[in-house]
Motif scaffolding. Structure first.
Motif, mmCIF file in Angstrom:
data_model
loop_
_atom_site.group_PDB
_atom_site.id
_atom_site.type_symbol
_atom_site.label_atom_id
_atom_site.label_comp_id
_atom_site.label_asym_id
_atom_site.label_seq_id
_atom_site.Cartn_x
_atom_site.Cartn_y
_atom_site.Cartn_z
ATOM 1 N N ASP A 106 0.835 -1.206 0.105
ATOM 2 C CA ASP A 106 -0.040 0.003 0.097
ATOM 3 C C ASP A 106 0.756 1.363 0.088
ATOM 4 O O ASP A 106 1.259 2.024 1.116
ATOM 5 C CB ASP A 106 -0.953 -0.140 1.199
ATOM 6 C CG ASP A 106 -2.026 1.125 0.919
ATOM 7 O OD1 ASP A 106 -1.877 1.916 -0.013
ATOM 8 O OD2 ASP A 106 -2.700 1.456 1.937
ATOM 9 N N GLU A 107 0.943 1.845 -1.175
ATOM 10 C CA GLU A 107 1.978 2.955 -1.519
ATOM 11 C C GLU A 107 1.259 4.261 -0.917
ATOM 12 O O GLU A 107 1.924 5.355 -0.955
ATOM 13 C CB GLU A 107 2.587 2.881 -2.926
ATOM 14 C CG GLU A 107 3.868 1.912 -3.044
ATOM 15 C CD GLU A 107 4.916 2.275 -2.323
ATOM 16 O OE1 GLU A 107 5.696 3.084 -2.541
ATOM 17 O OE2 GLU A 107 5.369 1.293 -1.428
ATOM 18 N N GLY A 108 -0.120 4.017 -0.859
ATOM 19 C CA GLY A 108 -0.839 5.388 -0.408
ATOM 20 C C GLY A 108 -0.505 5.777 0.885
ATOM 21 O O GLY A 108 -0.860 6.790 1.380
ATOM 22 N N GLN A 109 0.111 5.039 1.506
ATOM 23 C CA GLN A 109 0.708 5.271 2.967
ATOM 24 C C GLN A 109 1.859 6.076 3.304
ATOM 25 O O GLN A 109 2.476 6.424 4.108
ATOM 26 C CB GLN A 109 0.549 4.180 4.006
ATOM 27 C CG GLN A 109 -0.739 3.522 4.244
ATOM 28 C CD GLN A 109 -0.696 2.446 5.250
ATOM 29 O OE1 GLN A 109 -0.257 2.895 6.218
ATOM 30 N NE2 GLN A 109 -1.298 1.415 4.989
ATOM 31 N N ASN A 110 2.450 6.353 1.896
ATOM 32 C CA ASN A 110 3.563 7.347 1.695
ATOM 33 C C ASN A 110 3.480 8.755 2.254
ATOM 34 O O ASN A 110 2.110 9.109 2.084
ATOM 35 C CB ASN A 110 4.120 7.233 0.480
ATOM 36 C CG ASN A 110 5.234 6.174 0.141
ATOM 37 O OD1 ASN A 110 6.250 6.210 0.765
ATOM 38 N ND2 ASN A 110 5.105 5.450 -0.842
ATOM 39 N N PRO A 111 4.314 9.685 2.614
ATOM 40 C CA PRO A 111 4.138 11.194 2.688
ATOM 41 C C PRO A 111 3.626 11.578 1.055
ATOM 42 O O PRO A 111 4.016 10.947 0.065
ATOM 43 C CB PRO A 111 5.604 11.483 2.877
ATOM 44 C CG PRO A 111 6.143 10.474 3.411
ATOM 45 C CD PRO A 111 5.574 9.152 2.657
ATOM 46 N N THR A 112 2.652 12.724 1.106
ATOM 47 C CA THR A 112 1.887 12.899 -0.027
ATOM 48 C C THR A 112 1.161 12.162 -0.590
ATOM 49 O O THR A 112 0.439 12.127 -1.700
ATOM 50 C CB THR A 112 2.776 13.753 -1.081
ATOM 51 O OG1 THR A 112 3.621 12.433 -1.752
ATOM 52 C CG2 THR A 112 4.144 14.558 -0.330
ATOM 53 N N GLY A 113 0.888 10.937 0.116
ATOM 54 C CA GLY A 113 -0.263 9.843 -0.228
ATOM 55 C C GLY A 113 -0.179 8.978 -1.532
ATOM 56 O O GLY A 113 -1.002 8.434 -2.068
ATOM 57 N N SER A 114 1.205 8.899 -2.106
ATOM 58 C CA SER A 114 1.569 7.848 -3.058
ATOM 59 C C SER A 114 2.832 7.644 -3.229
ATOM 60 O O SER A 114 3.688 8.066 -2.572
ATOM 61 C CB SER A 114 1.118 8.557 -4.560
ATOM 62 O OG SER A 114 2.156 9.751 -4.760
ATOM 63 N N PHE A 115 3.124 6.780 -3.902
ATOM 64 C CA PHE A 115 4.416 6.213 -4.273
ATOM 65 C C PHE A 115 5.291 7.120 -4.863
ATOM 66 O O PHE A 115 6.457 7.066 -5.027
ATOM 67 C CB PHE A 115 4.335 5.031 -5.346
ATOM 68 C CG PHE A 115 3.899 5.425 -6.575
ATOM 69 C CD1 PHE A 115 2.950 6.049 -7.029
ATOM 70 C CD2 PHE A 115 4.677 4.622 -7.944
ATOM 71 C CE1 PHE A 115 2.585 6.399 -8.380
ATOM 72 C CE2 PHE A 115 4.200 4.806 -9.204
ATOM 73 C CZ PHE A 115 3.249 5.781 -9.464
ATOM 74 N N LYS A 116 4.963 8.181 -5.611
ATOM 75 C CA LYS A 116 5.661 9.484 -6.122
ATOM 76 C C LYS A 116 6.486 9.948 -4.974
ATOM 77 O O LYS A 116 7.576 10.619 -5.442
ATOM 78 C CB LYS A 116 4.736 10.468 -6.606
ATOM 79 C CG LYS A 116 3.912 9.921 -7.681
ATOM 80 C CD LYS A 116 4.630 9.713 -9.165
ATOM 81 C CE LYS A 116 3.464 9.248 -10.141
ATOM 82 N NZ LYS A 116 4.221 8.966 -11.554
ATOM 83 N N ALA A 117 6.300 9.871 -3.858
ATOM 84 C CA ALA A 117 6.910 10.219 -2.790
ATOM 85 C C ALA A 117 8.248 9.694 -2.787
ATOM 86 O O ALA A 117 9.594 10.353 -2.537
ATOM 87 C CB ALA A 117 6.383 10.063 -1.331
ATOM 88 N N ARG A 118 8.626 8.532 -3.203
ATOM 89 C CA ARG A 118 9.879 7.829 -3.334
ATOM 90 C C ARG A 118 10.766 8.546 -4.251
ATOM 91 O O ARG A 118 11.979 8.834 -4.026
ATOM 92 C CB ARG A 118 9.770 6.532 -3.522
ATOM 93 C CG ARG A 118 9.073 5.578 -2.678
ATOM 94 C CD ARG A 118 8.744 4.085 -2.880
ATOM 95 N NE ARG A 118 8.136 3.366 -2.255
ATOM 96 C CZ ARG A 118 8.562 2.693 -1.042
ATOM 97 N NH1 ARG A 118 10.137 2.680 -0.971
ATOM 98 N NH2 ARG A 118 7.593 1.829 -0.395
ATOM 99 N N GLY A 119 10.131 8.523 -5.588
ATOM 100 C CA GLY A 119 11.065 9.070 -6.566
ATOM 101 C C GLY A 119 11.380 10.609 -6.646
ATOM 102 O O GLY A 119 12.596 11.001 -6.839
ATOM 103 N N LEU A 120 10.287 11.203 -6.022
ATOM 104 C CA LEU A 120 10.798 12.658 -5.568
ATOM 105 C C LEU A 120 11.667 13.080 -4.590
ATOM 106 O O LEU A 120 12.345 14.166 -4.718
ATOM 107 C CB LEU A 120 9.379 13.425 -5.803
ATOM 108 C CG LEU A 120 8.767 13.881 -7.387
ATOM 109 C CD1 LEU A 120 9.735 14.924 -7.837
ATOM 110 C CD2 LEU A 120 8.208 12.528 -8.146
ATOM 111 N N SER A 121 11.409 12.179 -3.637
ATOM 112 C CA SER A 121 12.358 12.472 -2.505
ATOM 113 C C SER A 121 14.032 12.223 -3.120
ATOM 114 O O SER A 121 14.720 13.172 -2.725
ATOM 115 C CB SER A 121 12.255 11.270 -1.361
ATOM 116 O OG SER A 121 13.338 11.427 -0.555
#
Length: 400
Positions: A106-121
């Motif tokens: 469940d990548e919706g539990q990342n900061p900002t609510g999506s898996f995009k947090a990983r790539g943009l971090s």
């Protein structure tokens, strides 16, 4: 800005062109390859032994895998605690469909609510490390939100270009992070054209999907986490919603790196990878099934799953390579089936997933019906975002 690799934990050695393999410096600011104008991929020194004890067990974010990430100095890290999202079992759906093991990350539990947090971090961390003053991105929603948040955290300028029809929740969040938001009529491809026009002088770093090498490295941490959470084993089949495809490519890259390092349990095979697309926008499927030579002239339409509305993915050839190497396949899902998938996961498992998450579950059901997916196989679904952000798209469509 020129970087120096000395005294860094990272095993990063070079960036290589994804098409021809030509090496590019990993210590200078890069975009696409100078040779082929195609994505660059980070290359690490995997020849020297590196045990799993290098993982920082005190770090509960994606940065625990620092030796296999491209950041050279910790003080450049821009983090909101992304990664290490839960791997959830789906016992009621598994029983209903006679599956021995059905899991959802469940990548919706990342900061900002999506898996995009990983790539943009990761991308913003590297932008900071390389001395960039600001970033610009075309987005269907989630990537723009993540860029806005991480640039705010880093003190960098953020410009977000998104389709006018994007749900208001995504726009509002970008405003709250202080980003400059420009709205464009059309899909993400039209936003990409506007980014190129607006940033013709190169004053901002274009963080479009695969137009810089580091979003991919953040996304690949999903692969490391999946293996670690499963005791260094892997599922038989992994289904992923593929718009731009960075996550699909990155997860496969992580699996190959772990195999080269000997981190996987003995005898573990890599999974068959399934790229899931929307019927309204399925360029990869059309190319995969031979109805077009490539996606360059494909005409897509808007979809409930905003992140799947990518008609001209730069990473098409890389996605096709993953499918070929993994003996995988591509599936497209209708708008109504996405909603059915969301209802299944909500009614049966208490999960309010993004339409992309509903799509991967319905793709699994399709593959079960055709026999491509066997009922004795271990299946992993990737939900890439929090369903609440899509409320404008799906409101009033739940079964009451």
């Amino acid at each position: 800005m020129k970087l120096v690799a000395s005294e860094s934990l990272s095993r990063l050695v070079a960036l290589r062109c994804s098409a021809c393999g030509t090496a590019h410096s990993a210590f200078d600011l890069q975009r696409v390859s100078a040779c082929c104008s195609l994505p660059l991929v980070a290359d690490y020194d995997l020849r020297e032994p590196l045990g799993r004890d290098v993982i920082d067990q005190a770090d509960s974010s994606m940065w625990r895998y620092g030796a296999l990430l491209p950041l050279l100095r910790d003080d450049h890290k821009v983090t909101l605690g992304e990664g290490m999202t839960p791997l959830l079992s789906l016992p009621r759906l598994a029983a209903r469909h006679e599956l021995p093991s059905l899991l959802l990350k469940d990548e919706g539990q990342n900061p900002t609510g999506s898996f995009k947090a990983r790539g943009l971090s990761m991308a913003v961390s590297k932008a900071k490390e390389l001395g960039v003053a600001g970033c610009i991105i075309p987005t269907a929603g989630n990537a723009g939100v993540a860029l806005a948040a991480y640039c705010a955290r880093a003190g960098l300028k953020a410009v977000v270009v998104m389709p006018r029809h994007t749900p208001q929740a995504f726009k509002e969040e970008c405003y709250w992070y202080g980003a400059e938001v420009e709205l464009v009529d059309g899909l993400i491809s039209d936003c990409g054209a506007r980014v190129r026009q607006r940033n013709a002088d190169g004053a901002l770093l274009d963080i479009s999907t695969l137009k810089e090498p580091y979003r991919l490295e953040g996304k690949k941490t999903m692969g490391y986490e999946i293996a670690e959470q499963l005791g260094w084993t892997l599922p038989d089949v992994l289904l992923y919603p593929a718009g731009g495809g960075t996550g699909l490519i990155g997860i496969w890259k992580a699996f190959q790196e772990m195999r080269a390092l000997g981190w996987l349990a003995p005898g573990v095979a890599l999974p068959r990878m399934v790229a899931v697309q929307a019927e309204n926008c399925c360029p990869l499927l059309e190319t995969y099934e031979g109805r077009q030579a490539n996606c360059h002239a494909y005409q897509g339409r808007a979809t409930l799953a905003n992140g799947l509305a990518v008609p001209h993915p730069l990473g098409e050839s890389l996605m096709l390579r993953v499918l070929r190497e993994s003996s995988g396949t591509v599936v497209s899902v209708s708008e109504e089936d996405m909603l059915t998938g969301m209802r299944d996961l909500g009614h049966q498992e208490g999960l309010f997933v993004a339409p992309e998450g509903g799509a991967v579950w319905m793709a699994a059901r399709q593959l079960l019906a055709t026999g491509w997916l066997r009922r004795d196989e271990k299946v992993l679904l990737l939900n890439t975002g929090n369903g609440q952000k899509y409320m404008e798209n799906v409101a009033g469509r739940a079964v009451r």
